[in-house]
Design a protein around this motif. Structure first.
Motif, PDB file in Angstrom:
ATOM      1  N   LYS A 113       0.759  -1.152   0.186  1.00 59.97           N
ATOM      2  CA  LYS A 113      -0.088  -0.218   0.186  1.00 59.97           C
ATOM      3  C   LYS A 113       0.817   1.161  -0.058  1.00 59.97           C
ATOM      4  CE  LYS A 113      -3.935  -1.849   2.364  1.00 59.97           C
ATOM      5  NZ  LYS A 113      -5.053  -1.794   3.281  1.00 59.97           N
ATOM      6  N   GLN A 114       2.186   1.006   0.394  1.00 55.72           N
ATOM      7  CA  GLN A 114       2.998   2.356   0.302  1.00 55.72           C
ATOM      8  C   GLN A 114       3.695   2.526  -0.828  1.00 55.72           C
ATOM      9  OE1 GLN A 114       4.494   0.524   4.460  1.00 55.72           O
ATOM     10  NE2 GLN A 114       5.187   2.718   4.420  1.00 55.72           N
ATOM     11  N   VAL A 115       3.282   1.718  -1.820  1.00 51.23           N
ATOM     12  CA  VAL A 115       4.021   1.943  -3.151  1.00 51.23           C
ATOM     13  C   VAL A 115       2.682   2.385  -4.191  1.00 51.23           C
ATOM     14  CG1 VAL A 115       5.103   0.831  -5.308  1.00 51.23           C
ATOM     15  CG2 VAL A 115       5.452   0.282  -2.764  1.00 51.23           C
ATOM     16  N   GLN A 116       2.764   3.490  -4.550  1.00 53.72           N
ATOM     17  CA  GLN A 116       1.710   3.946  -5.503  1.00 53.72           C
ATOM     18  C   GLN A 116       2.180   5.338  -6.427  1.00 53.72           C
ATOM     19  OE1 GLN A 116      -1.447   5.768  -2.791  1.00 53.72           O
ATOM     20  NE2 GLN A 116      -1.953   3.564  -2.073  1.00 53.72           N
ATOM     21  N   ASP A 117       1.384   5.275  -7.554  1.00 56.17           N
ATOM     22  CA  ASP A 117       1.859   6.209  -8.555  1.00 56.17           C
ATOM     23  C   ASP A 117       3.272   6.387  -8.767  1.00 56.17           C
ATOM     24  OD1 ASP A 117      -0.964   6.497  -8.799  1.00 56.17           O
ATOM     25  OD2 ASP A 117      -0.951   7.790  -6.875  1.00 56.17           O
ATOM     26  N   GLY A 118       4.069   5.531  -8.942  1.00 61.02           N
ATOM     27  CA  GLY A 118       5.328   5.913  -9.079  1.00 61.02           C
ATOM     28  C   GLY A 118       6.572   6.021  -7.818  1.00 61.02           C
ATOM     29  N   PHE A 119       5.749   6.139  -6.837  1.00 56.58           N
ATOM     30  CA  PHE A 119       6.559   6.600  -5.344  1.00 56.58           C
ATOM     31  C   PHE A 119       6.378   5.499  -4.374  1.00 56.58           C
ATOM     32  CE2 PHE A 119       6.170  10.422  -7.817  1.00 56.58           C
ATOM     33  CZ  PHE A 119       7.340  11.100  -7.318  1.00 56.58           C
ATOM     34  N   CYS A 120       7.407   5.411  -3.487  1.00 54.37           N
ATOM     35  CA  CYS A 120       7.279   4.622  -2.366  1.00 54.37           C
ATOM     36  C   CYS A 120       7.691   5.502  -1.035  1.00 54.37           C
ATOM     37  CB  CYS A 120       8.605   3.586  -2.272  1.00 54.37           C
ATOM     38  SG  CYS A 120       8.600   2.314  -3.583  1.00 54.37           S
ATOM     39  N   THR A 121       6.553   5.290  -0.125  1.00 53.67           N
ATOM     40  CA  THR A 121       6.744   6.110   1.111  1.00 53.67           C
ATOM     41  C   THR A 121       7.239   5.096   2.156  1.00 53.67           C
ATOM     42  OG1 THR A 121       4.754   7.217   0.136  1.00 53.67           O
ATOM     43  CG2 THR A 121       5.331   7.489   2.567  1.00 53.67           C
ATOM     44  N   ILE A 122       8.064   5.820   2.823  1.00 54.43           N
ATOM     45  CA  ILE A 122       8.877   4.747   4.194  1.00 54.43           C
ATOM     46  C   ILE A 122       8.277   5.794   5.422  1.00 54.43           C
ATOM     47  CG2 ILE A 122      10.765   4.396   5.238  1.00 54.43           C
ATOM     48  CD1 ILE A 122      12.160   4.378   2.514  1.00 54.43           C
ATOM     49  N   THR A 123       7.754   4.970   6.308  1.00 56.66           N
ATOM     50  CA  THR A 123       7.617   5.477   7.586  1.00 56.66           C
ATOM     51  C   THR A 123       7.902   4.500   8.550  1.00 56.66           C
ATOM     52  OG1 THR A 123       5.211   4.070   7.513  1.00 56.66           O
ATOM     53  CG2 THR A 123       5.267   6.260   6.557  1.00 56.66           C
ATOM     54  N   GLY A 124       7.673   5.243   9.927  1.00 62.17           N
ATOM     55  CA  GLY A 124       8.211   4.387  11.136  1.00 62.17           C
ATOM     56  C   GLY A 124       9.677   4.614  11.458  1.00 62.17           C
ATOM     57  N   GLN A 125      10.352   3.535  12.137  1.00 63.66           N
ATOM     58  CA  GLN A 125      11.646   3.710  12.621  1.00 63.66           C
ATOM     59  C   GLN A 125      12.563   3.912  11.283  1.00 63.66           C
ATOM     60  OE1 GLN A 125      12.164   0.152  14.875  1.00 63.66           O
ATOM     61  NE2 GLN A 125      10.845   0.974  16.705  1.00 63.66           N
ATOM     62  N   ASP A 126      12.209   3.372  10.217  1.00 60.04           N
ATOM     63  CA  ASP A 126      13.218   3.625   9.107  1.00 60.04           C
ATOM     64  C   ASP A 126      13.452   4.940   8.843  1.00 60.04           C
ATOM     65  OD1 ASP A 126      14.001   0.969   8.751  1.00 60.04           O
ATOM     66  OD2 ASP A 126      12.542   0.663   7.472  1.00 60.04           O
ATOM     67  N   VAL A 127      12.570   5.778   8.984  1.00 59.31           N
ATOM     68  CA  VAL A 127      12.727   7.414   8.874  1.00 59.31           C
ATOM     69  C   VAL A 127      13.703   7.930   9.741  1.00 59.31           C
ATOM     70  CG1 VAL A 127      11.526   9.514   9.035  1.00 59.31           C
ATOM     71  CG2 VAL A 127      10.271   7.699   8.005  1.00 59.31           C
TER      72      VAL A 127
END
Length: 245
Positions: A9-23
């Motif tokens: 679900k964090q991969v949409q429209d050519g982008f990946c969104t990173i959240t949580g501790q990895d930020v």
């Protein structure tokens, strides 16, 4: 290149969104900046090469440059049922099992296990173990993020393992290596395979008998007696050799 996991679900429209501790890890530990490339996996089957475009305080947005087709996963799902060992041995077992391609790890309470985990202490341990699994998955280039499940009783573990396509229990009194080779030779791509490893002191005789009644097959790992932290890695290494394509 550093790799990170997201959900599909964090991969949409050519982008990946990173959240949580990895930020925090990307911003403050690795000190990465806009324009740097990272690898992102969706935890199922897709591996992306991305470039960081936005570095927010609670999320990072990376544009997908390309998708890698190479699959680093074994063609079988291997479930490691590990009898609870003493001290911090479980940390090492989880790290190495993930590197060797295990799909899921189920900590297991057995008769000879000295360690007893219940309640909040068990929850804290499982949370820590999943963090170790995630770190090992990133380091070893896994496509999926192996899960460490909650602690299961031995009867529950046997029931779970018995439902899989093939279930194995290394045991010092098992028949010779020829029978083990025959069993391993019957494992085919697409199968789900369980490996049950005892704690220090091994399995109780009655536990082995109960496992066999559940359809779990005794195998030998050779003439030497292996420690609990060695036995699982030996079994996984042999399976990896048989299955790697």
């Amino acid at each position: 290149m550093y790799h990170f996991f997201v959900t599909p679900k964090q991969v949409q429209d050519g982008f990946c969104t990173i959240t949580g501790q990895d930020v925090n890890h990307i911003r403050n530990v690795l000190r990465m900046r806009q324009g740097e490339q990272i690898g992102i996996r969706d935890g199922i089957s897709r591996n992306y090469i991305c470039i960081i475009e936005e570095l927010g305080t609670d999320r990072i947005r990376a544009r997908i440059l390309s998708e890698e087709k190479e699959n680093s996963e074994l063609p079988c799902r291997i479930y490691l049922f590990q009898g609870l060992p003493k001290s911090d041995k479980m940390d090492w077992i989880i790290q190495k099992a993930v590197e060797l391609g295990v799909y899921r790890i189920i900590p297991m309470a057995t008769r000879r296990a000295v360690v007893k985990l219940e309640g909040k202490r068990a929850e804290a341990k499982v949370q820590r173990w999943n963090a170790i699994a995630a770190s090992a998955a990133k380091q070893s280039g896994r496509m999926v993020l192996p899960e460490v499940a909650g602690v299961a009783g031995f009867a529950e573990a046997c029931a779970m393992a018995g439902q899989l396509d093939c279930a194995l229990i290394p045991y010092e009194l098992a028949e010779g290596i020829g029978e083990t080779r025959k069993i391993l030779g019957g494992i085919r791509p697409g199968m789900e395979v369980a490996v049950m490893i005892g704690p220090e002191g091994g399995f109780d005789v009655e536990e082995v008998r109960n496992a066999q009644e559940a359809g779990i097959l005794p195998i030998t790992l050779g003439r030497r007696i292996l420690r609990t932290e060695t036995a699982g890695m030996a079994a996984l290494s042999v399976l990896m050799f048989y299955l790697e394509q």
